[in-house]
Design a protein around this motif. Structure first.
Motif, short mmCIF file in Angstrom:
data_model
loop_
_atom_site.label_atom_id
_atom_site.label_comp_id
_atom_site.label_asym_id
_atom_site.label_seq_id
_atom_site.Cartn_x
_atom_site.Cartn_y
_atom_site.Cartn_z
N LEU A 37 59.34 -9.98 36.14
CA LEU A 37 58.11 -9.56 35.25
C LEU A 37 58.03 -7.97 35.81
O LEU A 37 57.69 -7.97 36.93
N GLN A 38 57.65 -7.15 35.05
CA GLN A 38 57.16 -6.00 35.17
C GLN A 38 55.51 -6.00 35.19
O GLN A 38 55.10 -6.95 34.89
N ASN A 39 54.95 -4.75 35.48
CA ASN A 39 53.66 -4.51 35.45
C ASN A 39 52.94 -4.37 34.03
O ASN A 39 52.06 -4.82 33.92
N SER A 40 53.43 -3.69 33.22
CA SER A 40 52.81 -3.39 31.96
C SER A 40 53.77 -3.57 30.59
O SER A 40 54.92 -3.21 30.73
N TYR A 41 53.36 -4.33 29.68
CA TYR A 41 53.87 -4.21 28.53
C TYR A 41 53.03 -4.03 27.10
O TYR A 41 51.53 -4.10 27.31
N LEU A 57 50.03 -6.75 33.70
CA LEU A 57 50.26 -8.10 34.83
C LEU A 57 50.11 -7.34 36.29
O LEU A 57 50.78 -6.51 36.87
N ASN A 58 49.12 -7.96 37.09
CA ASN A 58 49.14 -7.69 38.52
C ASN A 58 49.75 -8.42 39.40
O ASN A 58 50.00 -9.49 39.15
N ASP A 59 50.14 -7.96 40.63
CA ASP A 59 50.81 -8.52 41.71
C ASP A 59 49.99 -9.86 42.19
O ASP A 59 50.71 -10.79 42.67
N ASP A 60 48.72 -9.71 41.94
CA ASP A 60 47.93 -10.95 42.44
C ASP A 60 47.88 -12.26 41.33
O ASP A 60 46.88 -12.95 41.57
N ASN A 61 48.66 -12.06 40.30
CA ASN A 61 48.70 -12.71 39.45
C ASN A 61 47.49 -12.88 38.27
O ASN A 61 47.19 -13.82 37.81
N SER A 62 46.88 -11.72 38.39
CA SER A 62 45.86 -11.65 37.36
C SER A 62 46.30 -10.75 36.38
O SER A 62 47.45 -9.95 36.38
N PHE A 63 45.68 -10.48 35.11
CA PHE A 63 46.16 -9.85 34.14
C PHE A 63 45.05 -9.42 33.45
O PHE A 63 43.68 -9.48 33.35
N GLN A 64 45.52 -8.16 32.65
CA GLN A 64 44.37 -7.72 31.55
C GLN A 64 44.86 -7.30 30.17
O GLN A 64 46.05 -6.80 30.14
N TYR A 65 44.37 -7.94 29.18
CA TYR A 65 44.62 -7.66 27.94
C TYR A 65 44.10 -6.71 27.11
O TYR A 65 42.82 -6.66 27.41
N PHE A 66 44.60 -5.83 26.58
CA PHE A 66 43.87 -4.76 25.71
C PHE A 66 44.14 -4.89 24.22
O PHE A 66 45.34 -4.90 23.98
N PHE A 67 43.29 -4.98 23.33
CA PHE A 67 43.62 -5.21 21.97
C PHE A 67 42.75 -4.08 21.31
O PHE A 67 41.66 -3.65 21.59
N LYS A 75 40.36 -10.50 30.82
CA LYS A 75 40.92 -10.74 32.15
C LYS A 75 41.22 -12.08 32.37
O LYS A 75 40.52 -13.08 31.60
N GLY A 76 42.46 -12.56 33.23
CA GLY A 76 42.69 -13.83 33.48
C GLY A 76 43.62 -13.80 34.40
O GLY A 76 43.87 -12.94 35.11
N ASP A 77 44.35 -15.10 34.51
CA ASP A 77 45.37 -15.44 35.42
C ASP A 77 46.69 -15.62 34.64
O ASP A 77 46.54 -15.93 33.52
N TRP A 78 47.79 -15.20 35.36
CA TRP A 78 49.06 -15.42 34.75
C TRP A 78 49.96 -16.16 35.59
O TRP A 78 49.78 -16.12 37.06
N LYS A 79 50.77 -17.11 35.15
CA LYS A 79 51.95 -17.74 35.98
C LYS A 79 53.11 -17.90 35.31
O LYS A 79 53.30 -17.73 33.96
N ARG A 80 54.02 -18.09 35.86
CA ARG A 80 55.46 -18.09 35.41
C ARG A 80 56.16 -19.40 35.68
O ARG A 80 56.15 -19.90 36.80
N ASP A 83 61.30 -19.65 32.25
CA ASP A 83 61.38 -18.51 31.37
C ASP A 83 60.02 -18.41 30.56
O ASP A 83 60.27 -17.60 29.46
N THR A 84 58.96 -18.69 31.07
CA THR A 84 57.63 -18.63 30.13
C THR A 84 56.83 -18.30 30.90
O THR A 84 56.51 -18.52 31.92
N LEU A 85 56.09 -17.09 30.35
CA LEU A 85 54.74 -16.48 31.27
C LEU A 85 53.46 -17.22 30.16
O LEU A 85 53.64 -17.30 29.10
#
Length: 147
Positions: A37-41, A57-67, A75-80, A83-85
């Motif tokens: 996974l890369q940093n930004s999509y 996606l941040n290295d500390d498993n946090s994320f930011q969504y912008f709409f 803001k929230g947390d991500w996990k893999r 093959d699913t984010l």
């Protein structure tokens, strides 16, 4: 005769060494081929020339969504998992009781957004399966915000 036996023994050892080397190389290649996974999509959907969604996606498993048209970053947390984010956020838990509330997530799952990881794209997963038309692709620019 002794010389022949020694040569056979040496050849067997060489074959074992070569097969171990090949095994190590193949193992390394399989491990390194895992999609990372890369940093930004950013979304493949554009609104007025800008992506409708940006996911950082941040290295500390946090994320930011912008709409688009939502002044707040989500803001929230991500996990893999394989093959699913999977994205989770406290904001996802808030019930949308009005059509006027700004968009805060993409999928129709309760409390999470899910994406299938395929190469450099993230395909949205809904309750009825993977949406091949709606995806986020790797952003080659620095992290973006929609404003």
């Amino acid at each position: 005769m002794l010389l022949e036996l020694m040569e056979k023994h040496i050849m067997k050892k060489e074959k074992k060494i070569i097969s171990k080397i090949v095994f190590c190389i193949m193992t390394f290649l399989l491990i390194s081929c895992k999609t990372s996974l890369q940093n930004s999509y950013k979304s493949n959907y554009m609104l007025y020339g800008k992506p409708s969604t940006i996911l950082n996606l941040n290295d500390d498993n946090s994320f930011q969504y912008f709409f688009r048209y939502n002044q707040n970053e989500i803001k929230g947390d991500w996990k893999r998992i394989k093959d699913t984010l999977i994205l989770t956020s406290d904001i996802f838990n808030i019930k949308n009781d009005t059509l006027l509330r700004p968009k805060v997530k993409e999928s129709d799952f309760e409390n999470v957004d899910k994406y299938l990881i395929k190469r450099k794209k993230l395909y949205l997963i809904n309750k009825n399966g993977v949406d091949k038309k709606h995806f986020l692709y790797l952003n080659l620019d620095d992290k973006l915000e929609i404003r």
